[in-house]
Design an enzyme around this catalytic site. Structure first.
Site, PDB file in Angstrom:
ATOM      1  N   TYR A 141      58.813 -32.628 -54.093  1.00  0.00           N
ATOM      2  CA  TYR A 141      59.803 -33.405 -54.835  1.00  0.00           C
ATOM      3  C   TYR A 141      59.133 -34.651 -55.386  1.00  0.00           C
ATOM      4  O   TYR A 141      58.403 -35.336 -54.672  1.00  0.00           O
ATOM      5  CB  TYR A 141      60.952 -33.803 -53.905  1.00  0.00           C
ATOM      6  CG  TYR A 141      62.022 -34.648 -54.566  1.00  0.00           C
ATOM      7  CD1 TYR A 141      62.875 -34.096 -55.520  1.00  0.00           C
ATOM      8  CD2 TYR A 141      62.184 -35.993 -54.242  1.00  0.00           C
ATOM      9  CE1 TYR A 141      63.860 -34.868 -56.126  1.00  0.00           C
ATOM     10  CE2 TYR A 141      63.164 -36.767 -54.841  1.00  0.00           C
ATOM     11  CZ  TYR A 141      64.004 -36.198 -55.787  1.00  0.00           C
ATOM     12  OH  TYR A 141      64.979 -36.965 -56.380  1.00  0.00           O
ATOM     13  N   ASP A 236      51.315 -38.066 -55.326  1.00  0.00           N
ATOM     14  CA  ASP A 236      52.609 -38.719 -55.155  1.00  0.00           C
ATOM     15  C   ASP A 236      52.634 -39.269 -53.731  1.00  0.00           C
ATOM     16  O   ASP A 236      52.922 -38.545 -52.779  1.00  0.00           O
ATOM     17  CB  ASP A 236      53.736 -37.711 -55.386  1.00  0.00           C
ATOM     18  CG  ASP A 236      55.114 -38.342 -55.205  1.00  0.00           C
ATOM     19  OD1 ASP A 236      55.189 -39.459 -54.648  1.00  0.00           O
ATOM     20  OD2 ASP A 236      56.107 -37.713 -55.607  1.00  0.00           O
ATOM     21  N   LYS A 264      59.241 -46.309 -51.907  1.00  0.00           N
ATOM     22  CA  LYS A 264      59.709 -46.456 -50.520  1.00  0.00           C
ATOM     23  C   LYS A 264      59.075 -47.674 -49.821  1.00  0.00           C
ATOM     24  O   LYS A 264      59.469 -48.790 -50.106  1.00  0.00           O
ATOM     25  CB  LYS A 264      59.526 -45.130 -49.785  1.00  0.00           C
ATOM     26  CG  LYS A 264      60.373 -44.049 -50.507  1.00  0.00           C
ATOM     27  CD  LYS A 264      60.612 -42.759 -49.795  1.00  0.00           C
ATOM     28  CE  LYS A 264      61.707 -41.966 -50.532  1.00  0.00           C
ATOM     29  NZ  LYS A 264      61.301 -40.718 -51.139  1.00  0.00           N
TER      30      LYS A 264
HETATM   31  C1  PLP Z   1      61.688 -40.251 -52.646  1.00  0.00           C
HETATM   32  C2  PLP Z   1      60.611 -39.603 -53.394  1.00  0.00           C
HETATM   33  C3  PLP Z   1      60.450 -39.758 -54.783  1.00  0.00           C
HETATM   34  C4  PLP Z   1      61.493 -40.417 -55.634  1.00  0.00           C
HETATM   35  O1  PLP Z   1      61.640 -41.763 -55.353  1.00  0.00           O
HETATM   36  P1  PLP Z   1      63.029 -42.478 -55.748  1.00  0.00           P
HETATM   37  O2  PLP Z   1      62.775 -43.912 -55.429  1.00  0.00           O
HETATM   38  O3  PLP Z   1      64.080 -41.833 -54.917  1.00  0.00           O
HETATM   39  O4  PLP Z   1      63.238 -42.235 -57.206  1.00  0.00           O
HETATM   40  C5  PLP Z   1      59.314 -39.258 -55.378  1.00  0.00           C
HETATM   41  N1  PLP Z   1      58.386 -38.605 -54.657  1.00  0.00           N
HETATM   42  C6  PLP Z   1      58.508 -38.420 -53.346  1.00  0.00           C
HETATM   43  C7  PLP Z   1      57.421 -37.716 -52.593  1.00  0.00           C
HETATM   44  C8  PLP Z   1      59.632 -38.892 -52.664  1.00  0.00           C
HETATM   45  O5  PLP Z   1      59.773 -38.630 -51.358  1.00  0.00           O
END
Ligand code: PLP
Length: 422
Positions: A141, A236, A264
């Site tokens: 994701y 990511d 995060k």
């Molecule tokens: C949470 C998440 C995102 C998206 O971040 P948001 O601040 O919710 O837009 C992207 N990549 C990973 C791996 C995530 O866990």
């Protein structure tokens, strides 16, 4: 108002009663509780119930809720103004602080969400290479931008929507989907689309189909393929950054991406994220170059204060912090294993899988018994412990989880896994 009254009211105006789907408890059933406040490892709801929290706002809270040093910096910053629309000194300070942890970041751009960070990193990769296609992995994701909502894991693995309505086929077509931990699959895509692929984006530790570690050689292999094919490698690190090591997955696995996205933890609990990497790529980002990307609240003064306070604490405490998290999370892993439940874990993120074995890729997640997971979830909640309301999310351990908290959780795990038929 109590939890169910608040939820009924919310459902009349907010789709599903929430502002982010997984909060609605659809995957496990029941009514979500409404948070009133958080303190350390604990969450309190509007009815005065106390929960030992392993969701931790889905990742940002490495030190638990409302860590004093961070809250104080936020308070101080807010008193001087909430947003200016001009640069502030803290933006470069925070970018430098991020680059201290991840020295391969030669330039950094601050944004407001992980979604923006990955979306923008991909735009930069496309701008740099002049190519359109991207490779992502099933079950990874990267936020909810159009081109990334293809086999996206997480909420998409449990919900009724495999992907999303409203994403034009033409956009989804530019996203090639590979199998996690399968290099030959990635090589095949590159053979099929010679010189068309701008980048490979990967969760270096998959954490949105439950925690699935990269197999030995997988990340190195991606590095080699990208180098050979002239494509960029994007990590990511939105979950893994400052989580699986001070320098994120890049440090833990000794593989250097060309670009990376952070979110995060980097915002200290405020809406802030970042992307960055090689100077020759990042110098294409506006106003230096032709890759446009902007944000009214980007580098927000209150958010940067929170992020700076967070990252400085982490840097100062890193030598004790990560070993402590590792030990606490390992104790939980052992408790699940003792109950006959396999676990995926890297550092302080883990997922118990109600299946014969822990998955290595998204295809394997089909063997998970999500009803057993729901039974386990509710049995934990009854014991005052809040774990993710979905089989395909990670548990987050923070430094606020004390040794006693962890031991109590281990006992509760034994009870809950039995309730789930294990
Ligand atoms: C949470 C998440 C995102 C998206 O971040 P948001 O601040 O919710 O837009 C992207 N990549 C990973 C791996 C995530 O866990």
């Amino acid at each position: 108002m109590n939890n169910s009254e608040l939820f009924a009211r919310a459902c009349r105006i907010l789709p599903g009663g929430v502002d982010s789907p997984v909060r609605a408890f659809r995957a496990v059933g029941g009514t979500p509780f409404f948070a009133e406040r958080g303190e350390g490892a604990y969450l309190f709801d509007v009815e005065g119930n106390r929960y030992l929290d392993y969701v931790m706002s889905w990742g940002p809270l490495l030190f638990g809720h409302a860590r004093t040093e961070i809250v104080e910096e936020v308070r101080r910053a807010a008193l001087s103004g909430l947003t200016f629309g001009t640069p502030t000194g803290r933006e470069a300070e925070l970018a430098e602080e991020i680059a201290l942890a991840a020295p391969y970041l030669q330039m950094v751009r601050l944004v407001s969400s992980g979604t923006e960070a990955t979306m923008s990193a991909i735009r930069a990769a496309r701008g740099f290479t002049g190519r359109n296609k991207i490779v992502k992995f099933a079950g990874n994701y990267h936020g909810h931008s159009d081109g990334l909502l293809v086999r996206a894991g997480s909420g998409c693995l449990t919900g009724a929507v495999p992907d999303s309505l409203g994403v034009p086929a033409g956009i989804a077509q530019e996203t090639l989907v590979a199998t996690y931990n399968d290099l030959s699959n990635v090589e095949a895509l590159f053979r099929l689309h010679r010189r068309e692929i701008a980048c490979v984006i990967v969760e270096p530790v998959a954490a949105n189909m439950g925690v699935v570690p990269p197999e030995r050689g997988f990340l190195e292999g991606l590095r080699t393929i990208c180098d050979k094919e002239g494509a960029l490698l994007i990590f990511d690190e939105v979950i893994t950054g400052f989580r699986v090591a001070y320098g994120g997955a890049a440090q833990r696995y000794c593989v250097t991406p060309d670009l990376a996205a952070f979110g995060k933890i980097v915002g200290g609990g405020m809406p802030l994220a970042a992307y960055g990497g090689r100077e020759d790529v990042m110098s294409l980002v506006a106003p230096l170059g032709g890759v446009y990307q902007a944000g009214t609240l980007s580098g927000n003064p209150v958010a940067t204060a929170a992020g700076l306070a967070m990252l400085r604490l982490i840097r100062r405490e890193q030598s004790t912090l990560y070993p402590l998290l590792e030990e606490r999370a390992a104790t939980l892993e052992e408790a699940f294993r003792a109950a006959g439940v396999p676990v995926g874990r890297v550092g302080s993120i883990l997922t118990p899988f109600f299946a014969k074995r822990a998955p290595g890729c998204s295809e394997d997640t089909a063997m998970c018994d999500t009803r057993a997971y729901a039974a386990y979830f509710h049995a934990m909640l009854e014991q005052g412990i809040y774990v993710p309301p979905s089989q395909f999310e990670a548990m987050f351990v923070s430094t606020a989880h004390s040794r006693e908290d962890i031991l109590r959780t281990a006992d509760a795990i034994a009870v809950a896994c039995r309730a789930a038929g294990r």
